[in-house]
Design a protein around this motif. Structure first.
Motif, PDB file in Angstrom:
ATOM      1  N   TYR A  32      69.975  48.803  -1.021  1.00  0.00           N
ATOM      2  CA  TYR A  32      69.945  47.920  -2.179  1.00  0.00           C
ATOM      3  C   TYR A  32      70.238  48.730  -3.428  1.00  0.00           C
ATOM      4  O   TYR A  32      69.577  49.735  -3.680  1.00  0.00           O
ATOM      5  N   GLN A  33      71.215  48.280  -4.198  1.00  0.00           N
ATOM      6  CA  GLN A  33      71.529  48.927  -5.468  1.00  0.00           C
ATOM      7  C   GLN A  33      70.864  48.149  -6.595  1.00  0.00           C
ATOM      8  O   GLN A  33      70.805  46.921  -6.566  1.00  0.00           O
ATOM      9  N   VAL A  77      65.187  43.990  -5.420  1.00  0.00           N
ATOM     10  CA  VAL A  77      66.073  42.879  -5.081  1.00  0.00           C
ATOM     11  C   VAL A  77      65.588  41.629  -5.800  1.00  0.00           C
ATOM     12  O   VAL A  77      64.414  41.519  -6.167  1.00  0.00           O
ATOM     13  N   GLU A  78      66.490  40.702  -5.969  1.00  0.00           N
ATOM     14  CA  GLU A  78      66.151  39.428  -6.600  1.00  0.00           C
ATOM     15  C   GLU A  78      65.213  38.660  -5.671  1.00  0.00           C
ATOM     16  O   GLU A  78      65.391  38.645  -4.457  1.00  0.00           O
ATOM     17  N   ARG A 107      70.194  38.062   0.690  1.00  0.00           N
ATOM     18  CA  ARG A 107      70.156  38.986  -0.453  1.00  0.00           C
ATOM     19  C   ARG A 107      71.508  39.662  -0.693  1.00  0.00           C
ATOM     20  O   ARG A 107      71.643  40.445  -1.613  1.00  0.00           O
ATOM     21  N   SER A 108      72.487  39.369   0.138  1.00  0.00           N
ATOM     22  CA  SER A 108      73.800  40.006   0.007  1.00  0.00           C
ATOM     23  C   SER A 108      74.528  39.478  -1.226  1.00  0.00           C
ATOM     24  O   SER A 108      74.066  38.552  -1.890  1.00  0.00           O
ATOM     25  N   ASN A 109      75.686  40.039  -1.504  1.00  0.00           N
ATOM     26  CA  ASN A 109      76.465  39.660  -2.688  1.00  0.00           C
ATOM     27  C   ASN A 109      77.468  38.543  -2.414  1.00  0.00           C
ATOM     28  O   ASN A 109      78.334  38.299  -3.231  1.00  0.00           O
ATOM     29  N   ASN A 110      77.361  37.876  -1.262  1.00  0.00           N
ATOM     30  CA  ASN A 110      78.263  36.764  -0.952  1.00  0.00           C
ATOM     31  C   ASN A 110      77.924  35.544  -1.795  1.00  0.00           C
ATOM     32  O   ASN A 110      76.871  35.487  -2.425  1.00  0.00           O
ATOM     33  N   THR A 111      78.806  34.555  -1.755  1.00  0.00           N
ATOM     34  CA  THR A 111      78.518  33.294  -2.434  1.00  0.00           C
ATOM     35  C   THR A 111      77.399  32.575  -1.689  1.00  0.00           C
ATOM     36  O   THR A 111      77.172  32.820  -0.501  1.00  0.00           O
ATOM     37  N   LYS A 138      76.544  32.596   2.358  1.00  0.00           N
ATOM     38  CA  LYS A 138      75.240  33.041   2.848  1.00  0.00           C
ATOM     39  C   LYS A 138      74.644  32.001   3.788  1.00  0.00           C
ATOM     40  O   LYS A 138      74.197  32.326   4.890  1.00  0.00           O
TER      41      LYS A 138
END
Length: 157
Positions: free
Chosen positions: A3-4, A80-81, A123-127, A131
């Protein structure tokens, strides 16, 4: 899992937390440089500042998330969000299979692994659409595989 994130104390730095779900090992990187970890109580990460000071970042449980937060100077910073309630509801979809297929214990274990994977997907950066499609698709594949395995086991009896 990786996680960044950024921290307010270091606005120009990119942090990355590498977290091993099964063994609980954590590694913190600041701009791709691994941060040392103290052996004192709480095992804080030691983050050097530009002024030469060292900040202690304590990993803290952040229920219901499986990813821990960092506490610096008694302020908790989420890595993470936070997921919304309906994200958790859709992540729990694999557990519906336990009821559909009459609660076999192997399915409970599979559902748990799928649930943890679903949280990672969400939690990924996909739409949002991608997701949810991945989570539903994974649940459908698990259901189909489990159905096939049950049929094969019944044939072997």
């Amino acid at each position: 899992m990786k996680y960044q994130f950024t921290l307010p104390n270091f606005p120009e730095s990119i942090f990355e937390m590498k977290y091993a779900t099964w063994f609980g090992e954590q590694s913190l990187y600041k701009d791709d440089v691994p941060m040392e970890r103290s052996t004192e109580k709480g095992k804080p990460f030691l983050i050097p500042t530009k002024s030469g000071e060292v900040l202690k970042a304590y990993p803290k449980k952040d229920f219901p998330s499986i990813v821990q937060a960092l506490e610096i100077d008694q302020i908790q910073h989420n890595i993470v969000e936070k997921l919304r309630w309906y994200d958790f509801a859709i992540a729990l979809l694999p557990f519906c299979l336990v009821f559909i297929f009459n609660g076999k214990s192997i399915l409970v274990a599979i559902a748990l692994v799928a649930f943890l994977n679903n949280l990672d997907i969400l939690r990924s950066n996909n739409t949002q659409k991608n997701k949810y499609l991945k989570v539903i698709g994974q649940t459908a594949v698990i259901a189909a595989l489990y159905f096939v395995v049950i049929q094969l086991l019944d044939l072997l009896k």
